[in-house]
Design a protein around this motif. Structure first.
Motif, PDB file in Angstrom:
ATOM      1  N   HIS A  53       0.847  -1.192   0.000  1.00 24.60           N
ATOM      2  CA  HIS A  53       0.000   0.000   0.000  1.00 24.60           C
ATOM      3  C   HIS A  53       0.885   1.245   0.000  1.00 24.60           C
ATOM      4  CE1 HIS A  53      -3.320   2.701   0.798  1.00 24.60           C
ATOM      5  NE2 HIS A  53      -2.621   3.216   1.790  1.00 24.60           N
ATOM      6  N   PHE A  54       0.565   2.199  -0.870  1.00 23.99           N
ATOM      7  CA  PHE A  54       1.322   3.438  -0.972  1.00 23.99           C
ATOM      8  C   PHE A  54       0.376   4.618  -0.803  1.00 23.99           C
ATOM      9  CE2 PHE A  54       3.459   0.216  -3.498  1.00 23.99           C
ATOM     10  CZ  PHE A  54       4.777   0.325  -3.084  1.00 23.99           C
ATOM     11  N   ASN A  55       0.815   5.590   0.003  1.00 21.58           N
ATOM     12  CA  ASN A  55       0.000   6.775   0.273  1.00 21.58           C
ATOM     13  C   ASN A  55       0.374   7.971  -0.589  1.00 21.58           C
ATOM     14  OD1 ASN A  55      -1.692   5.791   2.469  1.00 21.58           O
ATOM     15  ND2 ASN A  55       0.199   5.683   3.662  1.00 21.58           N
ATOM     16  N   SER A  56       1.428   7.858  -1.363  1.00 19.03           N
ATOM     17  CA  SER A  56       1.812   8.936  -2.264  1.00 19.03           C
ATOM     18  C   SER A  56       2.605   8.355  -3.420  1.00 19.03           C
ATOM     19  CB  SER A  56       2.643  10.000  -1.543  1.00 19.03           C
ATOM     20  OG  SER A  56       3.977   9.567  -1.365  1.00 19.03           O
ATOM     21  N   LEU A  57       2.672   9.095  -4.509  1.00 20.48           N
ATOM     22  CA  LEU A  57       3.416   8.620  -5.671  1.00 20.48           C
ATOM     23  C   LEU A  57       4.915   8.588  -5.396  1.00 20.48           C
ATOM     24  CD1 LEU A  57       1.542  10.372  -8.642  1.00 20.48           C
ATOM     25  CD2 LEU A  57       1.111   8.151  -7.568  1.00 20.48           C
ATOM     26  N   MET A  58       5.399   9.507  -4.578  1.00 25.02           N
ATOM     27  CA  MET A  58       6.832   9.550  -4.288  1.00 25.02           C
ATOM     28  C   MET A  58       7.304   8.285  -3.568  1.00 25.02           C
ATOM     29  SD  MET A  58       7.979  12.117  -5.761  1.00 25.02           S
ATOM     30  CE  MET A  58       7.432  13.662  -6.501  1.00 25.02           C
ATOM     31  N   ILE A  76      -2.544   2.121  -4.494  1.00 31.85           N
ATOM     32  CA  ILE A  76      -1.855   3.409  -4.548  1.00 31.85           C
ATOM     33  C   ILE A  76      -2.935   4.466  -4.381  1.00 31.85           C
ATOM     34  CG2 ILE A  76      -0.351   4.935  -5.870  1.00 31.85           C
ATOM     35  CD1 ILE A  76       0.469   2.482  -7.541  1.00 31.85           C
ATOM     36  N   CYS A  77      -2.992   5.073  -3.214  1.00 27.17           N
ATOM     37  CA  CYS A  77      -4.045   6.037  -2.902  1.00 27.17           C
ATOM     38  C   CYS A  77      -3.400   7.373  -2.548  1.00 27.17           C
ATOM     39  CB  CYS A  77      -4.911   5.528  -1.755  1.00 27.17           C
ATOM     40  SG  CYS A  77      -5.748   3.959  -2.112  1.00 27.17           S
ATOM     41  N   TRP A  78      -3.467   8.293  -3.486  1.00 31.81           N
ATOM     42  CA  TRP A  78      -2.808   9.582  -3.320  1.00 31.81           C
ATOM     43  C   TRP A  78      -3.859  10.655  -3.080  1.00 31.81           C
ATOM     44  CZ3 TRP A  78      -0.353  13.243  -7.384  1.00 31.81           C
ATOM     45  CH2 TRP A  78       0.571  14.098  -6.749  1.00 31.81           C
ATOM     46  N   HIS A  79      -3.903  11.165  -1.864  1.00 26.43           N
ATOM     47  CA  HIS A  79      -4.846  12.223  -1.502  1.00 26.43           C
ATOM     48  C   HIS A  79      -4.033  13.470  -1.168  1.00 26.43           C
ATOM     49  CE1 HIS A  79      -7.967   9.204  -1.508  1.00 26.43           C
ATOM     50  NE2 HIS A  79      -7.265   8.472  -0.661  1.00 26.43           N
ATOM     51  N   SER A  80      -3.854  14.317  -2.159  1.00 24.65           N
ATOM     52  CA  SER A  80      -2.999  15.502  -2.032  1.00 24.65           C
ATOM     53  C   SER A  80      -3.610  16.635  -2.843  1.00 24.65           C
ATOM     54  CB  SER A  80      -1.586  15.174  -2.531  1.00 24.65           C
ATOM     55  OG  SER A  80      -0.841  16.340  -2.772  1.00 24.65           O
ATOM     56  N   SER A  81      -3.256  17.857  -2.472  1.00 24.24           N
ATOM     57  CA  SER A  81      -3.724  19.013  -3.244  1.00 24.24           C
ATOM     58  C   SER A  81      -3.184  18.975  -4.670  1.00 24.24           C
ATOM     59  CB  SER A  81      -3.293  20.309  -2.552  1.00 24.24           C
ATOM     60  OG  SER A  81      -1.877  20.352  -2.411  1.00 24.24           O
ATOM     61  N   GLN A  82      -2.076  18.278  -4.880  1.00 21.25           N
ATOM     62  CA  GLN A  82      -1.504  18.182  -6.213  1.00 21.25           C
ATOM     63  C   GLN A  82      -2.374  17.370  -7.162  1.00 21.25           C
ATOM     64  OE1 GLN A  82       2.731  17.324  -6.521  1.00 21.25           O
ATOM     65  NE2 GLN A  82       3.045  17.953  -4.399  1.00 21.25           N
TER      66      GLN A  82
END
Length: 215
Positions: A53-58, A76-82
């Motif tokens: 599990h990944f919380n960001s692309l980085m 892959i779950c990216w919850h960011s303003s980006q």
């Protein structure tokens, strides 16, 4: 008289060590593994990595995990303003927004290509906020991972009806498909999936109701 015996961690058998490692996050696993070659071998055991599990692309750029045929579940779950920047149509992005996207736009797709090559037994994939994932990438994954049973796509704006077509063509093992908040998926495409794959549990929250990109 009670005698206490101290046991070093490396005296545990492989099964116990794998169980111990399973309670640690990716960074902690690697930090522990770097303390000796025996624990490093445990870190490199594919049996330790059935779930990622990944919380960001980085996080995809790190070397604190292992991709192998043992992988069963990937998210892959990216919850960011980006993510909002990524979701802007390319022709509408200004120079600053394009610069923001250039730092990560290929990370998820390049990572999924590695998954296609190394993880043929994948059963479940969840992608959220991956605005640069394309239909071609999902189609390749469906062909490379024929046992995939669950595919959940949320807020992946470049996903279109072509992904739904790929599902009907290659998703023979799929039992669950979510395409939530994917604005370029249409009602016609969803009906096609329902007609051709009646066994599939299909969920498409808001997708067909959103304004699609301008061609």
């Amino acid at each position: 008289m009670l005698l206490l015996f101290a046991m070093h961690i490396t005296q545990l058998n492989r099964e116990c060590l794998l169980h111990l490692f399973s309670f640690l996050d990716k960074d902690s696993r690697k930090n522990l593994a770097k303390t000796c070659s025996h624990l490093w071998d445990v870190f490199l055991d594919p049996l330790l990595w059935p779930l990622l599990h990944f919380n960001s692309l980085m996080e995809l750029k790190k070397d604190n995990f292992l991709l192998s045929p043992a992988l069963r579940c990937l998210s892959i779950c990216w919850h960011s303003s980006q993510v909002k920047v990524c979701n802007v149509e390319d022709w509408m992005k200004n120079a600053l927004q394009k610069g923001v996207c250039s730092t990560h736009e290929h990370l998820a797709s390049d990572f999924l290509v590695k998954v296609c090559n190394r993880c043929p037994n994948l059963l479940s994939l969840t992608l959220s906020g991956c605005g640069h994932i394309t239909d071609e990438c999902i189609a390749l994954l469906l062909q490379s991972c024929p046992n995939l049973q669950t595919l959940k796509l949320e807020n992946c704006v470049r996903i279109t009806n072509q992904t739904l077509t790929a599902v009907t063509a290659h998703g023979h093992s799929l039992r669950t498909l979510h395409v939530d908040f994917c604005r370029n998926v249409s009602q016609a495409g969803l009906r096609q999936v329902q007609d051709q794959c009646p066994w599939l549990v299909l969920k498409a929250e808001r997708s067909a109701d959103m304004i699609p990109d301008m061609l």
